[in-house]
Motif scaffolding. Structure first.
Motif, short mmCIF file in Angstrom:
data_model
loop_
_atom_site.label_atom_id
_atom_site.label_comp_id
_atom_site.label_asym_id
_atom_site.label_seq_id
_atom_site.Cartn_x
_atom_site.Cartn_y
_atom_site.Cartn_z
N MET A 14 0.70 -1.31 -0.05
CA MET A 14 0.03 0.01 0.07
C MET A 14 0.85 1.28 0.03
N ASP A 15 1.99 1.39 0.77
CA ASP A 15 2.71 2.38 0.81
C ASP A 15 3.50 2.73 -0.67
N LEU A 34 -4.22 7.77 -1.69
CA LEU A 34 -4.49 6.33 -1.61
C LEU A 34 -5.36 5.65 -2.74
N ARG A 73 -1.87 3.32 11.63
CA ARG A 73 -2.76 2.32 10.65
C ARG A 73 -3.68 1.59 11.42
N TRP A 109 -4.61 3.78 5.31
CA TRP A 109 -3.37 4.00 4.57
C TRP A 109 -2.39 4.91 5.40
N GLN A 142 1.21 4.48 -3.02
CA GLN A 142 0.91 5.77 -2.38
C GLN A 142 2.03 6.37 -3.28
#
Length: 420
Positions: free
Chosen positions: A86-87, A105, A286, A280, A90
């Motif tokens: 996910m990072d 996001l 988180r 996110w 981004q």
């Protein structure tokens, strides 16, 4: 000035952390289910899906690497390796949108989910929302803004054209709206709305600039920071060569400030960006909000890697070159663009006037039956008036432009509208 590939994206390019070259797993059919038509199963027992070239306004065909990424093993939606993916997404979005903002996001859902997330979080009851309407997507934003009790002011562009800077400036100064919405790429009409010069006026009127980039992100230039755009939503299945189901989203600090000063919480839990932002890591922690679509996020992480490898300027150039190749071929057949002004014409979704006497549906059917090729008709205000051809992502390459032109040529010949 173009921003370089960020450090978080470097491993995507050099392959150090890609991990998407792993073998795919063979799917196994379960016990036969009587309700499923067995004639729709392939030799391996899994569902039989035809191969088609999707040259309509989307979805476009996904890149093979993106499809392969979806076959990787599932991870838990809060597992550290998945949070790392996910990072990386981004970071990819920051490069793609040309921003340093940490507020990027993927909303779990299609472009409509991104649209609703922006409206639900930025529009408070009674806020003036100025909506540029150049096709169906402006109409939907106006509808959605009213549902969230915004005071909507519609600016109607002439069909097949965009709103001028003068019109936008006059109305911004007169109404001083909280939010101005513009659709950079209007897929129903094939128009490309310029965002040039709006930043100073929006600053003067304290207006947030919200932009729809569902069919334009990655295909045409966009500079979120340099152009002082405050909020962007997009889609995964068009120029980014991904599957439907993820909506890229960006907020500026100004947009975040407005959202966090709200007197009431957003009238949605599922799309509350304070809560999704926690998932996110927007706020340094988180927290669980929902189960992210794990395989879809794998796919979009790989899509971000492909953008980084090609480079944004090269990607924009490729889409523009394929747009011109397509029109060189279409004009040789006597076909004309629906958008008459070159500056207003979108390169990623092309609208073509249906010539007088041509049966548009017959031509579209012939393309599908004979070439396994999707050519789309109009939508909303252009229904029955245009053909629509997407030049997006993995599909934006010379052989596909040539096939589209050949399908038009064949269809017109069959109807006696083109000399043999």
């Amino acid at each position: 000035m173009m921003r370089s590939v960020s450090r978080v994206l470097a491993p995507l390019v050099n392959g150090a952390t890609r991990g998407f070259a792993a073998e795919t797993f063979a799917a196994r059919a379960g016990e036969p289910v009587q309700a499923i038509n067995e004639t729709n199963r392939g030799p391996s027992g899994i569902i039989n899906v035809p191969t088609r070239l999707l040259m309509g306004p989307g979805p476009a065909n996904a890149h093979p690497r993106v499809l392969a990424a979806q076959t990787l093993p599932l991870l838990g939606h809060m597992h550290p390796p998945f949070l790392k993916i996910m990072d990386e997404i981004q970071g990819g979005l920051r490069y793609l949108m040309q921003t340093d903002s940490k507020y990027t996001l993927m909303v779990s859902g299609t472009g409509h989910a991104g649209m609703e997330a922006c409206i639900a979080n930025l529009v408070e009851p009674g806020d003036k929302v100025m909506v540029g309407v150049s096709g169906i997507w402006g109409e939907r934003v106006a509808d959605m803004s009213r549902r969230f009790r915004g005071n909507v002011i519609e600016l109607q562009a002439q069909l097949g054209s965009t709103l001028s800077y003068t019109t936008l400036k006059e109305n911004l100064l007169q109404h001083k709206p909280a939010v101005l919405f513009l659709c950079q790429g209007e897929s129903s009409t094939g128009t490309h709305q310029s965002l040039a010069g709006l930043s100073e006026i929006c600053k003067q009127t304290n207006t947030l600039l919200l932009v729809d980039t569902v069919c334009s992100l990655g295909g045409v230039p966009l500079f979120a920071d340099a152009w002082c755009v405050d909020a962007i939503y997009s889609g995964s299945q068009k120029c980014l060569s991904g599957p439907p189901g993820a909506a890229p989203l960006f907020f500026s600090q100004k947009a975040m400030d407005k959202m966090q000063r709200r007197k009431e919480v957003p009238a949605t839990y599922n799309l509350d960006l304070n809560l999704i932002g926690d998932y996110w890591g927007w706020f340094g922690k988180r927290f669980y909000h929902h189960t992210g679509p794990v395989s879809t996020f794998y796919a979009m992480r790989e899509a971000m890697a492909l953008v980084a490898e090609e480079g944004l300027e090269n990607m924009w150039r490729r889409h523009n070159e394929m747009h011109h190749q397509l029109w060189d071929g279409l004009k040789s057949l006597g076909l004309q663009p629906f958008v008459e002004n070159d500056a207003d014409r979108l390169s990623t979704v092309n609208t073509i006037k249906v010539p007088e006497g041509v049966d548009a549906m017959a031509l579209i059917k012939n393309a599908m039956d004979k070439y396994d090729l999707e050519i789309a008709g109009g939508l909303g205000p252009t229904a029955g008036k245009v053909f629509r051809i997407g030049v997006m992502g993995f599909n934006a390459k010379p052989q596909n432009m040539a096939l589209v032109v050949e399908a038009f040529k064949d269809g017109l010949k069959q109807q006696g509208k083109l000399k043999a």
